[in-house]
Design a protein around this motif. Structure first.
Motif, PDB file in Angstrom:
ATOM      1  N   THR A  13       0.848  -1.191   0.000  1.00  0.00           N
ATOM      2  CA  THR A  13       0.000   0.000   0.000  1.00  0.00           C
ATOM      3  C   THR A  13       0.884   1.241   0.000  1.00  0.00           C
ATOM      4  N   ARG A  14       0.579   2.178  -0.855  1.00  0.00           N
ATOM      5  CA  ARG A  14       1.311   3.432  -1.034  1.00  0.00           C
ATOM      6  C   ARG A  14       2.598   3.261  -1.848  1.00  0.00           C
ATOM      7  N   THR A  15       2.865   2.048  -2.338  1.00  0.00           N
ATOM      8  CA  THR A  15       3.990   1.855  -3.251  1.00  0.00           C
ATOM      9  C   THR A  15       3.483   2.001  -4.684  1.00  0.00           C
ATOM     10  N   ALA A  16       4.144   2.861  -5.449  1.00  0.00           N
ATOM     11  CA  ALA A  16       3.739   3.120  -6.832  1.00  0.00           C
ATOM     12  C   ALA A  16       4.881   2.778  -7.773  1.00  0.00           C
ATOM     13  N   MET A  17       4.530   2.397  -9.011  1.00  0.00           N
ATOM     14  CA  MET A  17       5.530   2.006  -9.996  1.00  0.00           C
ATOM     15  C   MET A  17       5.127   2.516 -11.380  1.00  0.00           C
ATOM     16  N   ASP A 186       4.658  12.294 -22.242  1.00  0.00           N
ATOM     17  CA  ASP A 186       3.241  11.989 -22.437  1.00  0.00           C
ATOM     18  C   ASP A 186       2.738  11.103 -21.302  1.00  0.00           C
ATOM     19  N   LEU A 187       1.931  11.684 -20.418  1.00  0.00           N
ATOM     20  CA  LEU A 187       1.355  10.908 -19.317  1.00  0.00           C
ATOM     21  C   LEU A 187       0.181  10.059 -19.789  1.00  0.00           C
ATOM     22  N   GLY A 188      -0.402  10.433 -20.927  1.00  0.00           N
ATOM     23  CA  GLY A 188      -1.482   9.660 -21.519  1.00  0.00           C
ATOM     24  C   GLY A 188      -2.642   9.428 -20.565  1.00  0.00           C
ATOM     25  N   ALA A 189      -3.111   8.191 -20.540  1.00  0.00           N
ATOM     26  CA  ALA A 189      -4.258   7.833 -19.711  1.00  0.00           C
ATOM     27  C   ALA A 189      -3.956   7.896 -18.224  1.00  0.00           C
ATOM     28  N   PHE A 190      -2.683   8.098 -17.864  1.00  0.00           N
ATOM     29  CA  PHE A 190      -2.297   8.084 -16.457  1.00  0.00           C
ATOM     30  C   PHE A 190      -2.188   9.487 -15.860  1.00  0.00           C
ATOM     31  N   GLU A 191      -2.521  10.507 -16.640  1.00  0.00           N
ATOM     32  CA  GLU A 191      -2.420  11.870 -16.110  1.00  0.00           C
ATOM     33  C   GLU A 191      -3.337  12.066 -14.905  1.00  0.00           C
ATOM     34  N   GLY A 192      -4.547  11.544 -14.981  1.00  0.00           N
ATOM     35  CA  GLY A 192      -5.482  11.678 -13.870  1.00  0.00           C
ATOM     36  C   GLY A 192      -4.946  11.041 -12.601  1.00  0.00           C
ATOM     37  N   LEU A 193      -4.338   9.867 -12.724  1.00  0.00           N
ATOM     38  CA  LEU A 193      -3.771   9.186 -11.565  1.00  0.00           C
ATOM     39  C   LEU A 193      -2.606   9.993 -10.996  1.00  0.00           C
ATOM     40  N   ALA A 200       2.001   8.129  -7.135  1.00  0.00           N
ATOM     41  CA  ALA A 200       2.091   7.850  -8.569  1.00  0.00           C
ATOM     42  C   ALA A 200       2.979   8.881  -9.260  1.00  0.00           C
ATOM     43  N   PHE A 201       2.775  10.144  -8.926  1.00  0.00           N
ATOM     44  CA  PHE A 201       3.586  11.210  -9.520  1.00  0.00           C
ATOM     45  C   PHE A 201       5.071  10.994  -9.215  1.00  0.00           C
ATOM     46  N   ASP A 202       5.398  10.682  -7.961  1.00  0.00           N
ATOM     47  CA  ASP A 202       6.799  10.475  -7.589  1.00  0.00           C
ATOM     48  C   ASP A 202       7.406   9.295  -8.332  1.00  0.00           C
ATOM     49  N   SER A 203       6.610   8.270  -8.616  1.00  0.00           N
ATOM     50  CA  SER A 203       7.160   7.127  -9.351  1.00  0.00           C
ATOM     51  C   SER A 203       7.510   7.523 -10.785  1.00  0.00           C
ATOM     52  N   VAL A 204       6.723   8.423 -11.389  1.00  0.00           N
ATOM     53  CA  VAL A 204       7.056   8.923 -12.720  1.00  0.00           C
ATOM     54  C   VAL A 204       8.350   9.731 -12.662  1.00  0.00           C
ATOM     55  N   ILE A 205       8.474  10.589 -11.652  1.00  0.00           N
ATOM     56  CA  ILE A 205       9.705  11.372 -11.493  1.00  0.00           C
ATOM     57  C   ILE A 205      10.898  10.436 -11.284  1.00  0.00           C
ATOM     58  N   ALA A 206      10.694   9.359 -10.532  1.00  0.00           N
ATOM     59  CA  ALA A 206      11.765   8.384 -10.319  1.00  0.00           C
ATOM     60  C   ALA A 206      12.189   7.745 -11.635  1.00  0.00           C
ATOM     61  N   ALA A 207      11.231   7.446 -12.507  1.00  0.00           N
ATOM     62  CA  ALA A 207      11.551   6.853 -13.815  1.00  0.00           C
ATOM     63  C   ALA A 207      12.291   7.847 -14.699  1.00  0.00           C
ATOM     64  N   VAL A 208      11.914   9.124 -14.624  1.00  0.00           N
ATOM     65  CA  VAL A 208      12.617  10.160 -15.396  1.00  0.00           C
ATOM     66  C   VAL A 208      14.031  10.344 -14.858  1.00  0.00           C
ATOM     67  N   ASN A 209      14.187  10.323 -13.533  1.00  0.00           N
ATOM     68  CA  ASN A 209      15.510  10.418 -12.922  1.00  0.00           C
ATOM     69  C   ASN A 209      16.378   9.222 -13.312  1.00  0.00           C
ATOM     70  N   ALA A 210      15.755   8.049 -13.432  1.00  0.00           N
ATOM     71  CA  ALA A 210      16.497   6.862 -13.864  1.00  0.00           C
ATOM     72  C   ALA A 210      17.061   7.061 -15.261  1.00  0.00           C
ATOM     73  N   ARG A 211      16.310   7.735 -16.124  1.00  0.00           N
ATOM     74  CA  ARG A 211      16.803   8.068 -17.465  1.00  0.00           C
ATOM     75  C   ARG A 211      18.054   8.935 -17.373  1.00  0.00           C
ATOM     76  N   ALA A 212      18.016   9.941 -16.486  1.00  0.00           N
ATOM     77  CA  ALA A 212      19.184  10.812 -16.316  1.00  0.00           C
ATOM     78  C   ALA A 212      20.408  10.003 -15.914  1.00  0.00           C
ATOM     79  N   ALA A 213      20.214   9.059 -14.998  1.00  0.00           N
ATOM     80  CA  ALA A 213      21.340   8.223 -14.572  1.00  0.00           C
ATOM     81  C   ALA A 213      21.823   7.325 -15.700  1.00  0.00           C
TER      82      ALA A 213
END
Length: 251
Positions: A13-17, A186-193, A200-213
């Motif tokens: 619970t509260r873990t997002a991916m 493009d957040l697509g269908a997940f923008e609302g979430l 959920a938002f932080d998990s997207v930022i984490a994925a973008v940060n992973a790209r930077a790394a």
């Protein structure tokens, strides 16, 4: 390229991916889920190039030594500034680097509630290693430690005041600001979430940060810092603006 971002909580619970695909000139959120199990994280990690994990990957070495010495009744407290001694027990080397670079003080993995998530993370790292992934706590392998608040700061976006009850307005404004700063994402269908859930938002930022790394646009430990970072973990602070994560992409 595919990157995975995980906002890890102490329980499912509260873990997002979030899974983000990086294409020429754009990036697309392909999946975004809440209440994620360890097994699901390990399974998703099989199919991506880099995993950005929002959780400390280790504990301060002086803290670990203190626990071992305390067990044996052999603690020796140095004379002088006791507060400074305690600070060395509470914060990792990477935490101090983040504070110096951004002014943001990460939660202490040895003295704050984030330790509960770190307990889970330790088991998750063992599961990833057992699955054959290179688990390098400095970020050189499949997994890299990320810190969304510091990444947002580096990218010129609001990094405080969007979490918790009653923060929906600030949170929604931050999602809008991200869209303006990174129109190629493009957040697509997940923008609302993303707007409803800061996890959920932080998990997207984490994925973008992973790209930077993954493309060499995140800070790495120096040769002097590396031995400690290998044990304590290392936060991959972005070193460039958001636009450079997509410009010149060849994938």
């Amino acid at each position: 390229m595919l990157t995975l971002g995980v906002d890890l909580a102490a329980a499912d619970t509260r873990t997002a991916m979030a899974t983000v695909e990086w294409l020429p000139g754009r990036a697309v959120v392909r999946d975004l889920v809440l209440d994620v199990s360890d097994a699901r994280i390990v399974g998703a990690s099989e199919h991506v190039d880099k995993v950005g994990l929002d959780c400390p990957l280790g504990w301060p070495e002086p803290f670990v030594a203190l626990v071992q010495a305390h067990r044996l009744g052999q603690i020796a407290v140095a004379d002088g500034d006791g507060a400074q001694w305690r600070r060395g027990l509470a914060y990792r080397l990477t935490d101090e680097v983040v504070r110096q670079e951004t002014g943001i003080i990460p939660l202490s993995v040895s003295a704050d509630r984030i330790a509960h998530a770190a307990f889970r993370c330790a088991g998750l790292l063992a599961m990833l290693a057992a699955a054959g992934h290179d688990v390098d706590r400095t970020g050189g392998g499949r997994v890299v430690e990320v810190y969304p608040a510091a990444a947002l700061y580096r990218w010129g976006l609001a990094h405080r005041g969007y979490k918790g009850r009653g923060q929906q307005v600030q949170h929604a404004q931050l999602v809008t600001a991200l869209g303006e700063a990174a129109p190629w994402l493009d957040l697509g269908a997940f923008e609302g979430l993303c707007r409803r859930s800061h996890d959920a938002f932080d998990s997207v930022i984490a994925a973008v940060n992973a790209r930077a790394a993954a493309i060499g646009m995140a800070a790495q430990p120096s040769d002097e810092q590396r031995p400690t970072a290998c044990v304590e973990g290392w936060i991959a602070l972005p070193t460039g603006p958001l636009r450079e994560l997509i410009d010149g992409a060849n994938e």
